[in-house]
Design a protein around this motif. Structure first.
Motif, PDB file in Angstrom:
ATOM      1  N   MET A  72      41.108  56.250  28.428  1.00  0.00           N
ATOM      2  CA  MET A  72      42.063  56.791  29.390  1.00  0.00           C
ATOM      3  C   MET A  72      43.237  57.430  28.662  1.00  0.00           C
ATOM      4  O   MET A  72      43.624  56.999  27.581  1.00  0.00           O
ATOM      5  N   THR A  73      43.800  58.428  29.310  1.00  0.00           N
ATOM      6  CA  THR A  73      45.020  59.018  28.772  1.00  0.00           C
ATOM      7  C   THR A  73      46.192  58.087  29.061  1.00  0.00           C
ATOM      8  O   THR A  73      46.125  57.214  29.938  1.00  0.00           O
ATOM      9  N   ASP A  74      47.290  58.273  28.326  1.00  0.00           N
ATOM     10  CA  ASP A  74      48.485  57.468  28.571  1.00  0.00           C
ATOM     11  C   ASP A  74      49.019  57.702  29.976  1.00  0.00           C
ATOM     12  O   ASP A  74      49.510  56.773  30.632  1.00  0.00           O
ATOM     13  N   GLU A  75      48.909  58.937  30.468  1.00  0.00           N
ATOM     14  CA  GLU A  75      49.384  59.240  31.814  1.00  0.00           C
ATOM     15  C   GLU A  75      48.537  58.516  32.861  1.00  0.00           C
ATOM     16  O   GLU A  75      49.051  58.007  33.858  1.00  0.00           O
ATOM     17  N   GLN A  76      47.216  58.434  32.635  1.00  0.00           N
ATOM     18  CA  GLN A  76      46.348  57.694  33.557  1.00  0.00           C
ATOM     19  C   GLN A  76      46.691  56.206  33.527  1.00  0.00           C
ATOM     20  O   GLN A  76      46.683  55.531  34.567  1.00  0.00           O
ATOM     21  N   THR A  77      46.977  55.696  32.340  1.00  0.00           N
ATOM     22  CA  THR A  77      47.400  54.301  32.221  1.00  0.00           C
ATOM     23  C   THR A  77      48.641  54.048  33.074  1.00  0.00           C
ATOM     24  O   THR A  77      48.727  53.049  33.810  1.00  0.00           O
ATOM     25  N   ARG A  78      49.605  54.942  32.965  1.00  0.00           N
ATOM     26  CA  ARG A  78      50.846  54.782  33.729  1.00  0.00           C
ATOM     27  C   ARG A  78      50.567  54.849  35.242  1.00  0.00           C
ATOM     28  O   ARG A  78      51.097  54.047  36.008  1.00  0.00           O
ATOM     29  N   ARG A  79      49.743  55.797  35.664  1.00  0.00           N
ATOM     30  CA  ARG A  79      49.440  55.935  37.100  1.00  0.00           C
ATOM     31  C   ARG A  79      48.724  54.693  37.629  1.00  0.00           C
ATOM     32  O   ARG A  79      49.047  54.177  38.697  1.00  0.00           O
ATOM     33  N   ASP A  80      47.740  54.206  36.870  1.00  0.00           N
ATOM     34  CA  ASP A  80      46.991  53.030  37.310  1.00  0.00           C
ATOM     35  C   ASP A  80      47.887  51.794  37.359  1.00  0.00           C
ATOM     36  O   ASP A  80      47.745  50.947  38.255  1.00  0.00           O
ATOM     37  N   ASP A  81      48.788  51.697  36.383  1.00  0.00           N
ATOM     38  CA  ASP A  81      49.710  50.565  36.386  1.00  0.00           C
ATOM     39  C   ASP A  81      50.551  50.573  37.665  1.00  0.00           C
ATOM     40  O   ASP A  81      50.665  49.565  38.366  1.00  0.00           O
ATOM     41  N   ARG A  82      51.145  51.714  37.966  1.00  0.00           N
ATOM     42  CA  ARG A  82      52.012  51.811  39.133  1.00  0.00           C
ATOM     43  C   ARG A  82      51.240  51.623  40.435  1.00  0.00           C
ATOM     44  O   ARG A  82      51.764  51.086  41.413  1.00  0.00           O
ATOM     45  N   ALA A  83      49.985  52.021  40.456  1.00  0.00           N
ATOM     46  CA  ALA A  83      49.193  51.926  41.677  1.00  0.00           C
ATOM     47  C   ALA A  83      48.575  50.548  41.889  1.00  0.00           C
ATOM     48  O   ALA A  83      48.407  50.114  43.041  1.00  0.00           O
ATOM     49  N   HIS A  84      48.284  49.840  40.788  1.00  0.00           N
ATOM     50  CA  HIS A  84      47.441  48.656  40.942  1.00  0.00           C
ATOM     51  C   HIS A  84      47.948  47.368  40.279  1.00  0.00           C
ATOM     52  O   HIS A  84      47.470  46.293  40.629  1.00  0.00           O
ATOM     53  N   VAL A  85      48.837  47.453  39.315  1.00  0.00           N
ATOM     54  CA  VAL A  85      49.292  46.242  38.617  1.00  0.00           C
ATOM     55  C   VAL A  85      50.526  45.680  39.317  1.00  0.00           C
ATOM     56  O   VAL A  85      51.501  46.397  39.534  1.00  0.00           O
ATOM     57  N   PHE A  86      50.468  44.416  39.655  1.00  0.00           N
ATOM     58  CA  PHE A  86      51.595  43.729  40.289  1.00  0.00           C
ATOM     59  C   PHE A  86      52.303  42.917  39.208  1.00  0.00           C
ATOM     60  O   PHE A  86      51.745  41.959  38.672  1.00  0.00           O
ATOM     61  N   HIS A  87      53.521  43.294  38.860  1.00  0.00           N
ATOM     62  CA  HIS A  87      54.220  42.734  37.708  1.00  0.00           C
ATOM     63  C   HIS A  87      55.021  41.487  38.063  1.00  0.00           C
ATOM     64  O   HIS A  87      55.591  41.385  39.156  1.00  0.00           O
ATOM     65  N   SER A  88      55.075  40.563  37.125  1.00  0.00           N
ATOM     66  CA  SER A  88      55.794  39.306  37.333  1.00  0.00           C
ATOM     67  C   SER A  88      57.307  39.505  37.301  1.00  0.00           C
ATOM     68  O   SER A  88      57.818  40.393  36.610  1.00  0.00           O
ATOM     69  N   TRP A  89      58.017  38.684  38.072  1.00  0.00           N
ATOM     70  CA  TRP A  89      59.475  38.620  38.080  1.00  0.00           C
ATOM     71  C   TRP A  89      60.118  39.998  38.304  1.00  0.00           C
ATOM     72  O   TRP A  89      61.167  40.283  37.751  1.00  0.00           O
ATOM     73  N   SER A  90      59.480  40.858  39.100  1.00  0.00           N
ATOM     74  CA  SER A  90      59.973  42.225  39.237  1.00  0.00           C
ATOM     75  C   SER A  90      59.913  42.699  40.682  1.00  0.00           C
ATOM     76  O   SER A  90      58.988  42.351  41.431  1.00  0.00           O
ATOM     77  N   ALA A  91      60.901  43.513  41.061  1.00  0.00           N
ATOM     78  CA  ALA A  91      60.814  44.291  42.287  1.00  0.00           C
ATOM     79  C   ALA A  91      59.958  45.507  41.972  1.00  0.00           C
ATOM     80  O   ALA A  91      60.353  46.374  41.184  1.00  0.00           O
ATOM     81  N   GLN A  92      58.787  45.581  42.562  1.00  0.00           N
ATOM     82  CA  GLN A  92      57.748  46.498  42.100  1.00  0.00           C
ATOM     83  C   GLN A  92      58.169  47.972  42.149  1.00  0.00           C
ATOM     84  O   GLN A  92      57.787  48.758  41.272  1.00  0.00           O
TER      85      GLN A  92
END
Length: 437
Positions: free
Chosen positions: A1-21
């Protein structure tokens, strides 16, 4: 994956701990080595956080990687009911490095589970239900561990597990006991703890749990005599002493276990993080013979599918061997005493926003205040500005509340530490701008 795809997938699908998403924009880290991490723009940062104060051996140590690869090729996983060589070897090596006669190890996937199981062992062993835990503490985010935690992150999980009783630990800079010296703070904190035990009924208290050196809540080493005093209270009333060494252990304080600095032997030690620097998830509990014997003919009521995972245990064995072969414990003591501490003392003298610096080994905190006289904590925006200034200059910081923690890998060189401390010195101008007196 490209770095940009990584960033998009993170924002779309990863739910981060201790954070307002919606309020975060996580950096994309593409590689790491030693004391540095590199993002997708090619920006290289000196890691003064050890990520979550866990990458004690540094990033991508070749012997660690090789140990995991070798184990994966030979036996990637096996159920906890079976014995395997690396699990047995890791348990023996940890027990050999533990204080006193602590001799058995129950493996978990991390620190929270380690504290959960230490709690269960203490309750079953004593037949009691109350647990005394400090206000300034963090023990993990699972149900029992967050109930033990004293800091505000537990609030959202309340009401929680019953039976937890809070007490104030020693912290001279913000003394709960109106103490003026370390000796007074120690004496009064122990008196307060003893009174708390008496008020709760010692016959109902299963354990006293405390971080040997308070970690996320301020890097607060105990005054000399405090841990020995806790041990005495526990012995007097048949209470289990649990030392949470998840953050402080395995080199962070220049010892295998931080409690060794004070010559005290607890009944249970919870560990994780530095045992293998998070290369594969691993934690555990080191157990005294008396508590282990409780379960000789009585099944232990707990377990985990991945307890003592072969890949994790292989990396733990490799880590302990590397620590010894490369003299890392000795390096940590020298780095702390000869490089970090003197530099932090100069920083404290220079910056009006610095209320106190404290720590040991590669485990330090700079407490930032708006007013040195009242010790009013500096606002969160100021701490954020310091963190941003660090990153702009190529330093990855660890910040918590009104503090910047100096917690680089144990393998960080003196030159790297000096570089990072110089950047931090510059960045603290952002905090000085918020000083009111």
């Amino acid at each position: 994956m490209t770095d940009e795809q990584t960033r998009r997938d993170d924002r779309a699908h990863v739910f981060h701990s201790w954070s307002a998403q919606a309020q975060i924009d996580p950096p994309v880290i593409v590689e790491a080595s030693g004391s540095h991490v590199t993002d997708d723009t090619g920006r290289r940062y000196l890691d003064f956080s050890s990520q979550l104060v866990n990458v004690n051996i540094g990033h991508q140590h070749p012997r660690m990687i090789a140990a995991i690869q070798e184990q994966a090729a030979r036996l990637a996983t096996i159920a906890p009911a079976a014995a395997n060589d690396k699990r047995s070897q890791a348990a023996r090596m940890i027990a050999e490095r533990a204080p006193g006669d602590l001799s058995k190890v129950f493996f978990t996937n991390g620190g929270a589970e380690a504290n959960e199981n230490a709690l269960r062992m203490a309750r079953v062993h004593t037949g009691r239900h109350k647990i005394l835990a400090a206000y300034r503490s963090y023990h993990g985010a699972t149900a029992g561990a967050i109930a033990l935690t004293g800091e505000p992150r537990r609030w959202a999980s309340e009401p929680g597990m019953p039976g937890v009783v809070r007490f104030w630990g020693p912290y001279l800079y913000r003394s709960s006991f109106h103490a003026e010296t370390e000796e007074q703070e120690c004496e009064r904190a122990l008196a307060h703890l003893r009174d708390t035990v008496a008020a709760e009924g010692p016959e109902h208290v299963a354990a006293i749990v405390l971080e040997t050196v308070v970690g996320t809540n301020g890097v607060i080493p105990p005054p000399d005599g405090y841990l020995a005093g806790v041990r005495e209270i526990c012995d007097e009333h048949g209470i289990v002493m649990i030392a949470d060494e998840v953050m402080a252990g395995f080199g962070r304080c220049g010892e295998w276990f931080a409690i060794d600095r004070w010559g005290v032997v607890p009944d249970l030690i919870s560990f994780a993080k530095g045992v293998n620097s998070g290369y594969v998830p691993l934690g555990g509990v080191v157990i005294s013979p008396e508590i282990a014997a409780t379960f000789d003919d009585r099944p232990y009521p707990g377990g985990l599918t991945y307890s003592g995972h072969p890949l994790a245990c292989a990396s733990a064995v490799a880590s302990m061997e590397i620590f010894e072969d490369e003299g890392i414990l000795e390096h940590v003591r020298t780095l702390g005493a000869e490089t970090i501490e003197p530099a932090l003392e100069k920083i404290a003298a220079k910056h009006p926003s610095v209320g106190e610096v404290r720590g040991l080994g590669v485990f330090w905190a700079i407490e930032l205040v708006a007013d040195r006289q009242t010790r009013e904590p500096i606002p969160a925006a100021a701490v954020g500005a310091v963190a941003a200034a660090c990153k702009e200059r190529g330093l990855w910081p660890f910040v918590a509340a009104n503090r910047v923690h100096v917690v680089p890998p144990c393998t960080t060189t003196a030159a790297e530490a000096e570089e990072g401390l110089a950047i931090l010195d510059e960045a603290l101008a952002a905090a000085d701008a918020h000083v009111t007196a």
